[in-house]
Design a protein around this motif. Structure first.
Motif, PDB file in Angstrom:
ATOM      1  N   MET A   1       0.854  -1.193   0.000  1.00  0.00           N
ATOM      2  CA  MET A   1       0.000   0.000   0.000  1.00  0.00           C
ATOM      3  C   MET A   1       0.886   1.237   0.000  1.00  0.00           C
ATOM      4  O   MET A   1       1.664   1.438   0.932  1.00  0.00           O
ATOM      5  CB  MET A   1      -0.876  -0.046   1.256  1.00  0.00           C
ATOM      6  N   PRO A   2       0.824   2.050  -1.038  1.00  0.00           N
ATOM      7  CA  PRO A   2       1.739   3.188  -1.058  1.00  0.00           C
ATOM      8  C   PRO A   2       1.332   4.300  -0.116  1.00  0.00           C
ATOM      9  O   PRO A   2       2.138   5.124   0.252  1.00  0.00           O
ATOM     10  CB  PRO A   2       1.671   3.661  -2.506  1.00  0.00           C
ATOM     11  N   ILE A   3       0.079   4.347   0.280  1.00  0.00           N
ATOM     12  CA  ILE A   3      -0.345   5.491   1.095  1.00  0.00           C
ATOM     13  C   ILE A   3      -1.173   4.991   2.263  1.00  0.00           C
ATOM     14  O   ILE A   3      -1.942   4.051   2.138  1.00  0.00           O
ATOM     15  CB  ILE A   3      -1.148   6.501   0.238  1.00  0.00           C
ATOM     16  N   SER A   4      -0.960   5.599   3.412  1.00  0.00           N
ATOM     17  CA  SER A   4      -1.799   5.263   4.551  1.00  0.00           C
ATOM     18  C   SER A   4      -2.348   6.556   5.123  1.00  0.00           C
ATOM     19  O   SER A   4      -1.593   7.483   5.395  1.00  0.00           O
ATOM     20  CB  SER A   4      -1.007   4.499   5.595  1.00  0.00           C
ATOM     21  N   ILE A   5      -3.644   6.642   5.248  1.00  0.00           N
ATOM     22  CA  ILE A   5      -4.274   7.814   5.842  1.00  0.00           C
ATOM     23  C   ILE A   5      -5.001   7.340   7.088  1.00  0.00           C
ATOM     24  O   ILE A   5      -5.914   6.521   7.009  1.00  0.00           O
ATOM     25  CB  ILE A   5      -5.245   8.499   4.862  1.00  0.00           C
ATOM     26  N   LEU A   6      -4.553   7.800   8.222  1.00  0.00           N
ATOM     27  CA  LEU A   6      -5.087   7.305   9.478  1.00  0.00           C
ATOM     28  C   LEU A   6      -5.987   8.348  10.123  1.00  0.00           C
ATOM     29  O   LEU A   6      -5.823   9.540   9.883  1.00  0.00           O
ATOM     30  CB  LEU A   6      -3.928   6.996  10.432  1.00  0.00           C
ATOM     31  N   PRO A   7      -6.913   7.915  10.953  1.00  0.00           N
ATOM     32  CA  PRO A   7      -7.666   8.893  11.741  1.00  0.00           C
ATOM     33  C   PRO A   7      -6.750   9.467  12.823  1.00  0.00           C
ATOM     34  O   PRO A   7      -5.789   8.808  13.226  1.00  0.00           O
ATOM     35  CB  PRO A   7      -8.803   8.070  12.351  1.00  0.00           C
ATOM     36  N   PRO A   8      -7.043  10.677  13.287  1.00  0.00           N
ATOM     37  CA  PRO A   8      -6.164  11.261  14.300  1.00  0.00           C
ATOM     38  C   PRO A   8      -6.241  10.487  15.602  1.00  0.00           C
ATOM     39  O   PRO A   8      -7.288   9.954  15.955  1.00  0.00           O
ATOM     40  CB  PRO A   8      -6.713  12.676  14.471  1.00  0.00           C
TER      41      PRO A   8
ATOM     42  N   ASP B   1       8.013   6.405   9.793  1.00  0.00           N
ATOM     43  CA  ASP B   1       7.198   7.585  10.009  1.00  0.00           C
ATOM     44  C   ASP B   1       5.954   7.258  10.822  1.00  0.00           C
ATOM     45  O   ASP B   1       5.487   8.050  11.615  1.00  0.00           O
ATOM     46  CB  ASP B   1       6.753   8.177   8.654  1.00  0.00           C
ATOM     47  N   GLY B   2       5.415   6.107  10.611  1.00  0.00           N
ATOM     48  CA  GLY B   2       4.143   5.782  11.240  1.00  0.00           C
ATOM     49  C   GLY B   2       4.328   4.882  12.444  1.00  0.00           C
ATOM     50  O   GLY B   2       5.136   5.157  13.331  1.00  0.00           O
TER      51      GLY B   2
ATOM     52  N   PRO C   1       3.153   9.001   5.786  1.00  0.00           N
ATOM     53  CA  PRO C   1       1.868   8.734   6.413  1.00  0.00           C
ATOM     54  C   PRO C   1       1.099  10.020   6.682  1.00  0.00           C
ATOM     55  O   PRO C   1       1.679  11.041   7.059  1.00  0.00           O
ATOM     56  CB  PRO C   1       2.226   8.059   7.739  1.00  0.00           C
ATOM     57  N   LEU C   2      -0.189   9.948   6.475  1.00  0.00           N
ATOM     58  CA  LEU C   2      -1.034  11.121   6.669  1.00  0.00           C
ATOM     59  C   LEU C   2      -2.057  10.825   7.754  1.00  0.00           C
ATOM     60  O   LEU C   2      -2.458   9.685   7.950  1.00  0.00           O
ATOM     61  CB  LEU C   2      -1.764  11.448   5.367  1.00  0.00           C
ATOM     62  N   VAL C   3      -2.449  11.864   8.435  1.00  0.00           N
ATOM     63  CA  VAL C   3      -3.546  11.762   9.388  1.00  0.00           C
ATOM     64  C   VAL C   3      -4.627  12.693   8.885  1.00  0.00           C
ATOM     65  O   VAL C   3      -4.347  13.839   8.538  1.00  0.00           O
ATOM     66  CB  VAL C   3      -3.073  12.174  10.793  1.00  0.00           C
ATOM     67  N   ALA C   4      -5.859  12.182   8.794  1.00  0.00           N
ATOM     68  CA  ALA C   4      -6.904  13.020   8.224  1.00  0.00           C
ATOM     69  C   ALA C   4      -8.203  12.854   8.978  1.00  0.00           C
ATOM     70  O   ALA C   4      -8.485  11.796   9.530  1.00  0.00           O
ATOM     71  CB  ALA C   4      -7.121  12.661   6.758  1.00  0.00           C
ATOM     72  N   GLU C   5      -8.990  13.915   9.034  1.00  0.00           N
ATOM     73  CA  GLU C   5     -10.343  13.827   9.567  1.00  0.00           C
ATOM     74  C   GLU C   5     -11.219  14.792   8.779  1.00  0.00           C
ATOM     75  O   GLU C   5     -10.716  15.784   8.224  1.00  0.00           O
ATOM     76  CB  GLU C   5     -10.376  14.125  11.067  1.00  0.00           C
TER      77      GLU C   5
ATOM     78  N   MET D   1      -5.809  17.742   7.459  1.00  0.00           N
ATOM     79  CA  MET D   1      -4.858  16.704   7.107  1.00  0.00           C
ATOM     80  C   MET D   1      -3.481  17.081   7.639  1.00  0.00           C
ATOM     81  O   MET D   1      -3.091  18.239   7.566  1.00  0.00           O
ATOM     82  CB  MET D   1      -4.805  16.564   5.592  1.00  0.00           C
TER      83      MET D   1
ATOM     84  N   LEU E   1      -5.332  16.767  -1.617  1.00  0.00           N
ATOM     85  CA  LEU E   1      -5.990  15.658  -0.925  1.00  0.00           C
ATOM     86  C   LEU E   1      -6.961  16.173   0.131  1.00  0.00           C
ATOM     87  O   LEU E   1      -8.060  15.644   0.287  1.00  0.00           O
ATOM     88  CB  LEU E   1      -4.953  14.735  -0.273  1.00  0.00           C
TER      89      LEU E   1
ATOM     90  N   GLU F   1      -4.951   3.706  -5.710  1.00  0.00           N
ATOM     91  CA  GLU F   1      -4.832   3.366  -4.291  1.00  0.00           C
ATOM     92  C   GLU F   1      -5.051   4.584  -3.409  1.00  0.00           C
ATOM     93  O   GLU F   1      -5.573   4.470  -2.302  1.00  0.00           O
ATOM     94  CB  GLU F   1      -3.453   2.759  -4.024  1.00  0.00           C
ATOM     95  N   VAL F   2      -4.640   5.774  -3.906  1.00  0.00           N
ATOM     96  CA  VAL F   2      -4.870   6.991  -3.128  1.00  0.00           C
ATOM     97  C   VAL F   2      -6.371   7.225  -2.987  1.00  0.00           C
ATOM     98  O   VAL F   2      -6.873   7.533  -1.907  1.00  0.00           O
ATOM     99  CB  VAL F   2      -4.180   8.193  -3.797  1.00  0.00           C
TER     100      VAL F   2
ATOM    101  N   GLU G   1      -8.639   4.989  -3.011  1.00  0.00           N
ATOM    102  CA  GLU G   1      -9.179   3.993  -2.078  1.00  0.00           C
ATOM    103  C   GLU G   1      -8.937   4.418  -0.640  1.00  0.00           C
ATOM    104  O   GLU G   1      -9.803   4.280   0.228  1.00  0.00           O
ATOM    105  CB  GLU G   1      -8.532   2.620  -2.335  1.00  0.00           C
ATOM    106  N   SER G   2      -7.750   4.974  -0.366  1.00  0.00           N
ATOM    107  CA  SER G   2      -7.448   5.424   0.998  1.00  0.00           C
ATOM    108  C   SER G   2      -8.346   6.575   1.398  1.00  0.00           C
ATOM    109  O   SER G   2      -8.821   6.634   2.538  1.00  0.00           O
ATOM    110  CB  SER G   2      -5.998   5.880   1.109  1.00  0.00           C
ATOM    111  N   LEU G   3      -8.574   7.503   0.449  1.00  0.00           N
ATOM    112  CA  LEU G   3      -9.450   8.629   0.750  1.00  0.00           C
ATOM    113  C   LEU G   3     -10.863   8.134   1.051  1.00  0.00           C
ATOM    114  O   LEU G   3     -11.544   8.634   1.946  1.00  0.00           O
ATOM    115  CB  LEU G   3      -9.470   9.618  -0.421  1.00  0.00           C
TER     116      LEU G   3
ATOM    117  N   VAL H   1     -11.201   7.117   4.572  1.00  0.00           N
ATOM    118  CA  VAL H   1     -11.401   8.209   5.528  1.00  0.00           C
ATOM    119  C   VAL H   1     -12.868   8.599   5.569  1.00  0.00           C
ATOM    120  O   VAL H   1     -13.456   8.801   6.637  1.00  0.00           O
ATOM    121  CB  VAL H   1     -10.530   9.426   5.137  1.00  0.00           C
TER     122      VAL H   1
END
Lengths: 367, 302
Positions: free
Chosen positions: A1-8, A343-344, B40-44, B57, B156, B290-291, B293-295, B298
């Motif tokens: 998975m190239p990208i991970s977007i996590l909840p805060p 990073d994560g 890695p990103l954090v988003a709400e 973000m 994003l 894939e981006v 899909e990640s969005l 969220v």
């Protein structure tokens, strides 16, 4: 998975930050074990900021403008000011915070330690800096402080022997020593009245940086300690890697090269002539050959430094070695989501492993 | 041309080190990521109470971006399609920069451009009746000074904010002046689940023809041969996304080649080969999928 977007993740108070931060914490945790807050107990009413949870050693945060206390027994320290009461007000002088941070006290001195701050230079600090501007007899150097530092032409090692006098030719050729963008390691020699630093590189330990990679972390992440130049023996055939931890939060990670290797044209260089022989190469910007294995380990060490700072753990030789080891182990384990960037969650796992501690609950784990 | 605030001072030794690391096979990025890996990103989403839609973000080390979207009813002037450009107004505020700083305007244009291409279908959604339309104000606040080019972060988070945007339900007939339902619970999302999603923009940098990197850091941008901002539009069926725009950005050095002999950097001759561009676009399609899909993850989590 190239990208991970996590909840805060909701904020937790980390115990680690408490014991790893700096010296004042040491006295405080000692005090907490015994009779905590002796000097604050009794009939003195204190505002919430000073009331501390005795068990967890947690502090609350004050924000700029917040009244820390109106009790006249406290002296104001850094990060606070005295607000004089206006007419008709019942309370007398109050101590008000000027920065966002945690309240610390030394005897009767109250100060607020900022959460994030730029670097404040002190004489004798080892810093890594970047040349911003070249002037006729000096350079202006960015050292992550509020002001740029100065490096005078007279406070560098001139090629051709340390005892040579500075000439007008040197002034004309000032860019051959350092030019804009160059990175250097130096020591704070003196401070000007306005707090700006004056640097010097008059030692073979200092000077232009090459053969490596620059990492910038928060200035609070690197604490002053006994040694700021570390050498790590890396895994996977990476050889030895030098880490220069600038007190200003600038970190340089490079392949270990030693000027005192002592071979020049096949001849041994005597220790007395070392300064002269070395100075020709001192201002070179050309990298040596750096093997891919070394580059990979340099990247890993950089990630370890960042992970340590992100989790508020003191960066020193022991911690860095432990986290590096954990990071190497982590990458060896066969995982589907191999993530070497730390990073994560990977970074948190490595720091936890090195500390033997759960960062969020503050519980000790079995190593 | 990117404003000068986006360029960095970097020493020749660093430049040569970065360049030669990125040109290796397999390449070594300075933070040990794989070529297609993002930080890695954090988003709400839905974080601001008085907006129609909002998102926040955060990048692991610093960069943070808050987007708020407000919608306003505006009479439609009977003119050509081209006037629809004014239906969306993007404002970017970079903390610590002056109001008249070119960086904000430049970034706003980068975000607005992809939204306003006809294929993004945004303006069709804003039509209320033949005489009225919604005007969207997209306000973006970049809280920390950018550690790298913020285009990806902005695009994003704008995407997420648009997907959380709700507009009041129309209760009047289409030939009357519009009257809306007071009940916020009855509002309808601007982007329903089955519709085409708002576009995203990805930054891609190529080094030495053989290596392509996604989500480049500022240092990586400065040693790249070619930096492309690729705007992609996707449908919710998770088919392959469509490329709706490609824009070149200035790379820090305008293309350099590391001299293998002494490691000194020198200007390269030629430019970027067509097959490199082709490969970049091809790879960004699979990464873009894939981006998206990640969005979606969220949005689903909310």
């Amino acid at each position: 998975m190239p990208i991970s977007i996590l909840p805060p993740r909701r904020a937790h108070t980390s115990k680690v930050a408490e014991f790893s931060r700096s010296s004042y914490d040491d006295d405080r945790s000692a005090a907490e074990e015994g009779e905590a807050d002796v000097d604050m107990e009794g009939d003195i009413p204190m505002s919430g900021a000073l009331q501390r949870n005795k068990r967890g050693g947690r502090t609350s945060i004050v924000t700029p403008g917040e009244v820390v206390t109106d009790d006249p027994q406290w002296m104001r320290g850094h990060g606070t000011y005295l607000a004089v009461a206006e007419e008709g007000e019942e309370v007398g002088t109050r101590i008000v915070a000027t920065v966002a941070g945690t309240v610390t006290k030394v005897n009767k001195l109250l100060s607020v330690k900022p959460l994030r701050a730029r670097y404040t230079p002190d004489i004798g600090d080892l810093v890594v800096g970047r040349i911003m501007e070249v002037q006729s007899k000096r350079w202006k150097v960015d050292i992550n402080s509020t002001q740029t530092a100065h490096l005078l032409l007279s406070s560098i090692n001139l090629p051709g022997g340390i005892l040579r006098k500075r000439t007008s030719t040197d002034e004309l050729q000032i860019r051959t020593f350092f030019s804009e963008g160059d990175l250097l390691v130096a020591e704070v020699q003196s401070l000007f009245q306005d707090g700006a630093a004056s640097l010097h590189t008059r030692s073979l330990k200092y000077g232009k940086l090459r053969n490596g990679y620059f990492v910038k972390v928060d200035a609070k992440g690197i604490q002053r300690s006994k040694s700021h130049v570390l050498t790590l023996a890396t895994a996977n055939g990476g050889g030895e890697v030098d880490v220069i931890l600038g007190v200003n939060g600038y970190v340089w990670i490079a392949k270990k090269t030693s000027l005192s290797d002592g071979k020049k044209d096949g001849k041994e260089v005597s220790i007395t002539r070392l300064e002269e022989e070395a100075s020709e190469a001192i201002y070179s910007s050309v990298n040596e050959f750096i093997a891919p294995a070394t580059r990979r380990e340099i990247a890993r060490v950089g990630n370890c430094v960042r992970a340590l700072v992100r989790h508020d753990v003191r960066v020193d030789e022991e911690m860095l070695n432990a986290v590096y080891e954990a990071a190497v182990e982590e990458s060896m384990e066969e995982r589907g989501d191999a993530d070497e960037s730390l990073d994560g969650d990977g970074g948190r796992r490595c720091v936890e492993k090195a500390l033997g501690l759960d960062l969020f609950s503050g519980e000790f784990k079995d190593k | 041309m990117a404003p000068s605030t986006l360029t960095t001072l970097i020493s020749p030794a660093e430049l040569s080190y970065l360049r030669s690391s990125l040109a290796l096979v397999p390449p070594i990025r300075p933070d040990a990521r794989t070529p297609t890996q993002f930080r890695p990103l954090v988003a709400e989403i839905d974080i601001l109470p008085s907006t129609n839609g909002s998102a926040r973000m955060v990048w692991g080390d610093g960069g943070e971006c808050v987007v708020g979207i407000k919608a306003e009813v505006e009479p439609t002037e009977p003119t050509s399609y081209g006037k629809r450009r004014n239906w969306v107004e993007v404002g970017v505020e970079v903390q610590g920069q002056r109001d008249d700083d070119p960086l904000g305007v430049f970034l706003g244009m980068t975000v607005g451009e992809s939204l306003l291409t006809p294929t993004s279908t945004l303006t069709e959604r804003l039509v209320i009746t033949p005489k009225f339309h919604w005007k969207l104000y997209i306000d973006i606040l970049l809280i920390t000074p950018p550690l790298s080019h913020p285009a990806t972060l902005l695009s994003l988070s704008t995407n997420l904010a648009l997907r959380s945007t709700r507009i009041p339900r129309l209760i009047s007939e289409s030939d009357e002046d519009p009257i809306f339902d007071d009940d916020w619970d009855a509002s309808i999302p601007l982007y329903s689940i089955t519709s085409q999603l708002p576009p995203i923009t990805l930054l891609v940098v190529s080094v030495e023809e053989r290596n392509i990197f996604f989500d480049p850091t500022r240092e990586e941008l400065s040693v790249g041969d070619c930096v492309l901002a690729i705007s992609l539009a996707s449908s919710p069926a998770h088919d392959a996304p469509k490329v709706i725009g490609v824009r070149t950005l200035e790379s820090g050095t305008g293309g350099i080649a590391a001299d293998a002999k002494d490691g000194v950097v020198a200007a390269s001759i030629g430019g970027v080969k067509r097959r490199v561009i082709k490969r970049i676009i091809k790879e960004s399609l699979s990464v873009g999928k894939e981006v998206f899909e990640s969005l979606q993850g969220v949005v689903d989590a909310n």
